[in-house]
Design an enzyme around this catalytic site. Structure first.
Site, PDB file in Angstrom:
ATOM      1  N   ASP A  27       0.996  19.338 -21.211  1.00  0.00           N
ATOM      2  CA  ASP A  27       0.155  18.060 -21.897  1.00  0.00           C
ATOM      3  C   ASP A  27       1.481  16.928 -21.818  1.00  0.00           C
ATOM      4  OD1 ASP A  27      -2.035  15.735 -22.114  1.00  0.00           O
ATOM      5  OD2 ASP A  27      -4.026  17.532 -22.174  1.00  0.00           O
ATOM      6  N   TYR A  56       0.711  -1.222  -0.174  1.00  0.00           N
ATOM      7  CA  TYR A  56      -0.511   0.338   0.133  1.00  0.00           C
ATOM      8  C   TYR A  56       1.271   1.149   0.282  1.00  0.00           C
ATOM      9  CZ  TYR A  56      -3.278   2.909   1.254  1.00  0.00           C
ATOM     10  OH  TYR A  56      -4.714   4.137   1.211  1.00  0.00           O
ATOM     11  N   HIS A  97     -20.133  14.420 -26.534  1.00  0.00           N
ATOM     12  CA  HIS A  97     -19.693  13.229 -27.056  1.00  0.00           C
ATOM     13  C   HIS A  97     -19.516  11.116 -26.935  1.00  0.00           C
ATOM     14  CE1 HIS A  97     -16.021  14.099 -25.597  1.00  0.00           C
ATOM     15  NE2 HIS A  97     -15.316  12.860 -26.207  1.00  0.00           N
ATOM     16  N   PHE A 116      -7.236  19.475 -24.988  1.00  0.00           N
ATOM     17  CA  PHE A 116      -7.428  18.528 -24.808  1.00  0.00           C
ATOM     18  C   PHE A 116      -9.493  18.594 -24.726  1.00  0.00           C
ATOM     19  CE2 PHE A 116      -9.047  13.464 -24.465  1.00  0.00           C
ATOM     20  CZ  PHE A 116      -9.330  13.310 -25.510  1.00  0.00           C
ATOM     21  N   ASP A 117      -9.902  17.533 -24.182  1.00  0.00           N
ATOM     22  CA  ASP A 117     -11.463  17.660 -24.598  1.00  0.00           C
ATOM     23  C   ASP A 117     -11.662  17.359 -22.966  1.00  0.00           C
ATOM     24  OD1 ASP A 117     -11.034  15.001 -25.185  1.00  0.00           O
ATOM     25  OD2 ASP A 117     -13.129  15.019 -25.879  1.00  0.00           O
ATOM     26  N   LYS A 139      -1.011   6.732 -23.134  1.00  0.00           N
ATOM     27  CA  LYS A 139      -0.791   6.882 -25.387  1.00  0.00           C
ATOM     28  C   LYS A 139       1.158   6.039 -24.804  1.00  0.00           C
ATOM     29  CE  LYS A 139      -4.084   9.595 -24.482  1.00  0.00           C
ATOM     30  NZ  LYS A 139      -5.363   9.559 -23.225  1.00  0.00           N
ATOM     31  N   ALA A 175       0.636  13.588 -22.904  1.00  0.00           N
ATOM     32  CA  ALA A 175       0.029  12.610 -23.490  1.00  0.00           C
ATOM     33  C   ALA A 175       1.178  11.171 -24.282  1.00  0.00           C
ATOM     34  CB  ALA A 175      -0.894  12.366 -23.761  1.00  0.00           C
TER      35      ALA A 175
HETATM   36  N1  F0G Z   1      -4.826  14.982 -22.538  1.00  0.00           N
HETATM   37  C1  F0G Z   1      -4.241  14.433 -24.175  1.00  0.00           C
HETATM   38  C2  F0G Z   1      -4.288  14.463 -25.182  1.00  0.00           C
HETATM   39  C3  F0G Z   1      -4.807  13.320 -24.801  1.00  0.00           C
HETATM   40  O1  F0G Z   1      -5.053  12.796 -25.703  1.00  0.00           O
HETATM   41  C4  F0G Z   1      -6.008  12.584 -23.694  1.00  0.00           C
HETATM   42  C5  F0G Z   1      -7.130  11.340 -23.579  1.00  0.00           C
HETATM   43  C6  F0G Z   1      -5.769  13.114 -22.105  1.00  0.00           C
HETATM   44  C7  F0G Z   1      -5.020  14.419 -21.795  1.00  0.00           C
HETATM   45  C8  F0G Z   1      -6.529  12.634 -21.039  1.00  0.00           C
HETATM   46  O2  F0G Z   1      -6.127  11.207 -20.727  1.00  0.00           O
HETATM   47  O3  F0G Z   1      -7.731   9.433 -21.212  1.00  0.00           O
HETATM   48  O4  F0G Z   1      -5.073   9.167 -20.046  1.00  0.00           O
HETATM   49  O5  F0G Z   1      -7.628  10.359 -19.087  1.00  0.00           O
HETATM   50  N2  F0G Z   1      -6.668  11.283 -25.066  1.00  0.00           N
HETATM   51  C9  F0G Z   1      -7.330   9.668 -25.336  1.00  0.00           C
HETATM   52  C10 F0G Z   1      -7.822  10.052 -26.916  1.00  0.00           C
HETATM   53  C11 F0G Z   1      -9.140   9.617 -25.323  1.00  0.00           C
HETATM   54  O6  F0G Z   1      -8.494   8.918 -27.702  1.00  0.00           O
HETATM   55  O7  F0G Z   1      -7.255  10.698 -27.889  1.00  0.00           O
HETATM   56  P1  F0G Z   1      -6.644  10.395 -20.006  1.00  0.00           P
END
Ligand code: F0G
Length: 458
Positions: A215, A72, A450, A124-125, A258, A217
């Site tokens: 960010d 833990y 979406h 990102f969304d 990613k 990813a």
């Molecule tokens: N930032 C970027 C640039 C992303 O593409 C994503 C996720 C996230 C943050 C959020 O990360 O999914 O681990 O919570 N993108 C996925 C996509 C969902 O399909 O592009 P997460």
């Protein structure tokens, strides 16, 4: 004869795919409310919905899974991850999180308050969702070149320094908790940000005393593009480029799903002890204790290994070559795509592909549905549905780009699958003039609609 390119790996485990008929797909997509997220995975033949959490781990990663320490507190897998994060990024502090948006939630809980503004490059969304959920505003400062899919620019993820400085001049410092550079920029087409731009944004942020975060990813794919496209970086080690990128920022949120090539995981890294002290409480509150953050020990171990795998040049070359392979096949059919091709996906320009479908009827979603019907291929709309409504007026926001994204999972499909996808889209392109109607919304939620939206034929 020059030898052809071949991937630097072989396949150890395979998983079946399921074929279906057009009639079956017509029924399934109607039952799914014309939302591809609602399909079962066995109703899909080639799944290009996302490159997130869908990659194939290496045998090194699978062995790390067995070595995972499930304590833990003080898990050795946590320390493995800490070492890798410090070595690769030069960031001494981090908290694990269950995925990228969780890292955003932890960071933004500490930094963002109502009425704030957060400038960046096409957030990102989930990032935008977390900002708007706090009644703050994400301000897009991406260069204008990014919204012209046919214009060549090597770094369409770049931030326009003038737009950024305008934000800094318009709002008081107290209202700008951070600036976010998304590498690569998913929303504008998986487009990279140049080292020069990262450096200049960082200098501008320093001048106005605003923290800057990645960010991150797809940080490794971004580093690959710096190596092959930016002057002065040819032949440079990917990890050196990564280290330099991170030297310009105060911290980073990361979706490990990613570029760390794991099926679940994320983290939030930072340079400064004070920031770490602010975020750790939220990590414990939302994710879990500081040494596991919502993950199993084995997940942490796989992330640590995946960060090393994902920053190998040979792997990145194969990965990005496959994305370009699909892009070039689509071009052979005359299909309009965002160019140059991005790192993780091909983005088809749906406005140009389906000009006869009114924008009020969701052109990119219409194309995504057509592609599913044609061959059981699942892509995703990056357009008006994703852009949500304006939080104040509740009107649809029509983004400059209306795209169908074909995201390629890492080390999962072969180029035969890419040929298949290209042929499906090619067939639709031939009959595009006959496609004049799209869809209308019957049910939606206020943020990130979406994922759950239900549609009917217009
Ligand atoms: N930032 C970027 C640039 C992303 O593409 C994503 C996720 C996230 C943050 C959020 O990360 O999914 O681990 O919570 N993108 C996925 C996509 C969902 O399909 O592009 P997460």
């Amino acid at each position: 004869m020059e030898l052809p390119y071949a991937e630097p790996y072989k396949i150890k485990v395979v998983e079946p795919l399921y074929r279906s008929t057009r009639e079956q797909r017509e029924q399934w997509i109607a039952e799914a409310g014309y939302n591809l997220f609602n399909l079962r995975s066995d109703q899909v033949f080639v799944d290009l919905l996302t490159d997130s959490g869908t990659g194939a781990m290496s045998h090194h990663q699978w062995s790390e899974i067995m070595l995972g320490d499930e304590s833990y507190a003080g898990s050795l897998s946590y320390y493995k991850m800490k070492d890798v994060i410090n070595t690769l990024f030069g960031m001494p502090y981090f908290v694990p999180t269950h995925q990228g948006r969780a890292a955003e939630n932890v960071l933004f809980s500490a930094l963002i308050k109502e009425g704030d503004v957060v400038p960046g490059n096409s957030h990102f969304d989930t990032t935008k969702g977390h900002i708007e959920f706090r009644r703050a505003n994400a301000i897009d400062c991406t260069i204008d070149e990014a919204s012209d899919t046919t214009l060549y620019h090597p770094f369409k993820g770049n931030i326009d320094l003038q737009k950024l400085e305008d934000v800094f001049k318009t709002y008081p410092k107290e209202q700008i908790p951070l600036c976010i550079i998304t590498v690569t920029c998913n929303t504008s087409g998986g487009q990279p940000v140049s080292m020069q731009n990262i450096r200049e944004v960082s200098e501008l942020c320093k001048k106005y005393d605003i923290p800057v975060f990645f960010d991150a990813a797809r940080f490794a794919e971004n580093a690959y593009f710096i190596r092959i496209r930016e002057e002065g970086y040819a032949g440079k080690d990917i990890r050196e480029i990564v280290k330099e990128m991170y030297s310009h920022v105060d911290g980073a949120t990361m979706s490990s799903k990613k570029d760390a090539i794991v099926n679940i995981g994320g983290f939030l890294a930072c340079r400064d002890k004070e920031v770490f002290e602010k975020i750790r409480m939220y990590c414990i509150l939302y994710e879990g204790y500081l040494t596991y953050g919502g993950l199993a020990g084995r997940d942490l171990a796989a992330v640590a290994q995946g960060l090393m795998d994902g920053t190998e040049f040979d792997y990145l070359e194969a990965r990005i070559a496959q994305v370009a392979y699909l892009g070039n096949k689509l071009k052979e059919h005359g299909i309009p795509c965002q160019e140059p091709f991005g790192g993780h996906a091909i983005f088809v320009d749906a406005k140009k592909f389906l000009p006869n479908v009114p924008k009020e009827e969701y052109q990119a979603q219409t194309l995504a549905i057509e592609l599913y019907l044609e061959g059981g291929v699942r892509g995703v709309e990056i357009g008006t549905l994703l852009a949500d409504r304006d939080p104040k007026t509740r009107e649809n926001r029509y983004p400059a780009l209306e795209l169908l994204r074909l995201a390629i999972p890492r080390r999962v499909y072969t180029n035969n699958h890419m040929d298949y996808v290209a042929a499906c889209l090619g067939n639709i392109y031939q009959k595009r003039d006959q496609i004049t109607k799209g869809y209308r919304i019957v049910n939606e939620v206020p943020i990130m609609r979406h994922f759950t939206v239900e549609l009917e034929k217009a």
